[in-house]
Design an enzyme around this catalytic site. Structure first.
Site, PDB file in Angstrom:
ATOM      1  N   HIS A   1     -11.320  -5.552   8.283  1.00  0.00           N
ATOM      2  CA  HIS A   1     -11.877  -5.314   7.118  1.00  0.00           C
ATOM      3  C   HIS A   1     -13.190  -4.687   7.187  1.00  0.00           C
ATOM      4  O   HIS A   1     -14.219  -4.902   6.395  1.00  0.00           O
ATOM      5  CB  HIS A   1     -12.304  -6.787   6.350  1.00  0.00           C
TER       6      HIS A   1
ATOM      7  N   GLU B   1       0.976  -1.210  -0.068  1.00  0.00           N
ATOM      8  CA  GLU B   1       0.056  -0.027   0.269  1.00  0.00           C
ATOM      9  C   GLU B   1       0.852   1.385  -0.043  1.00  0.00           C
ATOM     10  O   GLU B   1       0.230   2.195  -0.709  1.00  0.00           O
ATOM     11  CB  GLU B   1      -0.880   0.022   1.109  1.00  0.00           C
TER      12      GLU B   1
END
Lengths: 323, 344
Positions: free
Chosen positions: A126, A59
């Site tokens: 998540h 990321e």
């Protein structure tokens, strides 16, 4: 009649951006042939070869790459697989992208898609809402579309902006939210809130998926004779204080709902602004309703009550009306 | 400033080009040392707000990289100890003095200082303090050029230290560049200390260059105190990247000949290390080498030193007369989009 979901709108916006602007490309994990973890980029690599690029699980490098590409004249559109993982790219987002224009005068037109919010069973890593974190930092635009047409138009507008945009799309809305058009209703630019239900007894400010919970609560309270006004912030930075204040001026009561953790955040910012600028408009202390101050739990029994629910929102509105 | 040689036969051309490269490298080293020596004095005199971070001891490595790149075509993202590389790449001396002295006329306009400067739109990003962050940025600049069909013949380079090589950003960035097979050069100056942390507490592998294999990139190791070796090895790495050889990792061994910044006397650096081969001053070695090779003369070098010192003096004198940022004039805009900052 054709029916479009929220994620259809996100896919279509990406398609149209790729088609209309050769500076646009997509970079993210599994976005290519696989079509993305949520299929938001399905079919795009085949149609736009070379412009929908799979990234390693990196990321930090994904956002760093986007910053460099933006400096060289591109309009990178980054998919972070889950908003939660953008914490790995936090440094590039807040310290590199967010500071760049002020420091150097060179804008960073990147859009980072953050699949946000909880769905049952997703658990602590998540399910997160990251909008407050990024809105805190200078130089970052943070949008939280709640409707199919906003999902479409705000993604188009995000990529067109010369500044870095965190586009917080809610996973719960992906397939649940449907519309017969992707351009339905009045278009509003980033930075403008929308009054989605008019009322006179109380103002409920919400954003992202919570707009729909607020609307359900307003509907239920209408059966009891209460007229609750619901404001969809649409973007949390910039924050349309004017529309919120105008609503509070009509109702005199304010509840702000967010799905994020309760310490600080968007709900606190809205309340703080209304109190500071419109104390005289208030007939009762403004209220906030947020998720609980724990990690987002995995099991549906816990998850359901971790975030604000129809019940807790109705209760909060009743409480506000009786203050 | 050394002239560029032209109009030669191929072999002669290669010789002339190496000679030119060595001369430009050494000249940049002298010029950087002259500037940094002045910056050190200004710091001690209280004339500089914030830190001063010098590249003393790293000039040969840094300048070799800068001199191997062409401004306008290549990308160079200098880090903290790259004054010599910046100079060799063609950064205006005024950009340095203005940023250090906080002139509003500099590229950072007083909004950022010292080594946190650049001209990103001209292929020279302005570093942030978070080490490794520039690696994927340079990768992205190269990927953009690939998408735009203008990557051919371009190289993107940046620098890091052995300390910065411990970051996640380093790993992610170098791996990404390798996956994308970018024409990327990463020069890692192993200067033995990350602030005060010695190499034994920074990494556990025997040779940092061995990591190149793990990333699937070409690895080079060089004695960072040896100017000619730096010119050749780093020049070769840049040429390899330019020719399509993918990312190149160059590890240069040397010693930081200053503290972390001018506020730090580096008391923790053992004398034995300073007296060892790694502690040699690349400027002394470079001068000896350039004379032995017949690429310059003592007279010319003296002239370079004098003219560089004079230019630095003049630049500082100019900048000291320039306006500082005015809080009432700064637009305080973090957004480029008109009106966005007003909305907050």
């Amino acid at each position: 009649m054709a029916e479009f979901t929220y994620i259809d709108a996100i896919r279509q916006a990406q398609h149209d951006l790729l088609e209309q602007d050769e500076r646009v490309f997509i970079y993210g994990q599994d976005v290519g042939k696989f079509g993305g973890a949520f299929k938001a980029t399905q079919g795009l690599q085949a149609k736009f070869p070379g412009r929908v690029i799979d990234s390693p699980i990196s990321e930090d490098a994904m956002i760093g790459m986007a910053i460099g590409a933006a400096v060289e004249g591109m309009r990178p559109l980054i998919e972070v697989q889950f908003a939660d993982f953008s914490s790995v790219a936090f440094n590039q987002i807040v310290n590199h992208a967010g500071t760049h224009f002020y420091r150097t005068g060179v804008p960073i037109p990147i859009t980072v898609r953050l699949p946000s919010g909880g769905t049952p069973g997703s658990g602590p890593f998540h399910s997160q809402m990251m909008e407050a974190i990024y809105a805190h930092y200078p130089g970052l635009v943070v949008v939280t579309p709640a409707t199919v047409s906003d999902a479409y138009s705000m993604l188009i507008d995000s990529v067109k902006l010369d500044d870095p945009v965190l586009y917080c799309e809610h996973k719960f809305l992906y397939r649940w939210l449907k519309s017969d058009s992707m351009t339905k209703g009045e278009y509003l630019p980033i930075g403008k809130a929308r009054i989605v239900r008019a009322g006179k007894h109380a103002t409920v400010v919400a954003y992202s998926a919570m707009v729909h919970e607020a609307l359900r609560a307003a509907e239920r309270l209408a059966g009891e004779g209460w007229e609750v006004e619901v404001v969809d912030l649409r973007s949390v930075k910039p924050l349309d204080t004017d529309t919120v204040m105008a609503s509070v001026a009509r109702t005199g009561r304010l509840l702000v709902i967010g799905e994020s953790f309760p310490w600080g955040g968007v709900t606190a910012e809205v309340v703080s602004r209304v109190v500071a600028e419109g104390f005289h408009l208030l007939d009762a202390p403004p209220q906030r309703l947020n998720a609980r101050d724990t990690p987002v739990p995995y099991h549906p029994n816990l998850w359901e009550v971790h975030r604000p629910t129809l019940e807790s929102i109705c209760q909060a509105i009743h409480n506000l009306l009786n203050l | 400033m050394p002239d560029v040689q032209t109009n030669q036969s191929d072999a002669a051309c290669a010789d002339a080009s190496r000679k030119d490269l060595v001369r430009r490298t050494f000249y940049a080293m002298i010029r950087a040392r002259a500037l940094e020596s002045k910056l050190g004095s200004l710091y001690k005199a209280g004339q500089i707000v914030g830190g001063v971070y010098l590249g003393k001891g790293q000039e040969a490595v840094s300048a070799s990289l800068g001199a191997s790149l062409t401004k306008g075509r290549d990308i160079f993202a200098p880090l903290i100890r790259d004054q010599a590389g910046r100079t060799a790449f063609g950064e205006d001396l005024l950009d340095a003095t203005r940023t250090y002295l906080g002139s509003v006329l500099g590229p950072m306009r007083g909004r950022d200082g010292n080594i946190h400067r650049g001209r990103p739109a001209e292929g020279m990003p302005a570093m942030i303090s978070h080490l490794g962050a520039l690696i994927p940025m340079v990768g992205g600049m190269l990927m953009a050029r690939r998408l735009q069909g203008r990557l051919e013949g371009t190289v993107g380079a940046t620098c890091i230290g052995e300390g910065g090589s411990s970051t996640g950003a380093f790993h992610e960035g170098l791996n990404m560049a390798a996956v994308e097979k970018l024409p990327f050069v990463l020069v890692l100056a192993n200067n033995q200390f990350a602030y005060s942390t010695p190499t034994a507490e920074q990494f556990a592998c025997e040779h940092l260059v061995d990591r190149a294999k793990g990333y699937g990139v070409a690895g080079h190791e060089v004695d960072g105190t040896n100017m000619l070796e730096c010119v050749d090895v780093i020049g070769r790495a840049v040429a390899n990247a330019r020719a399509g050889g993918g990312p190149q990792l160059v590890v240069a061994n040397l010693l930081r000949l200053s503290g972390h910044g001018e506020h730090d006397d580096g008391f923790y650096v053992p004398d034995a290390l300073k007296d060892s081969e790694v502690g040699r001053d690349c400027l002394d070695i470079g001068e000896q080498q350039i004379l032995e090779a017949g690429f310059s003369t003592t007279k010319e070098i003296e002239e370079w030193k004098e003219s560089c010192a004079e230019e630095v003096q003049a630049s500082v004198a100019t900048v000291q007369q320039e306006p500082k940022p005015d809080p009432y004039q700064d637009d305080w805009r973090a957004f480029s989009t008109p009106g966005m900052s007003g909305l907050h």
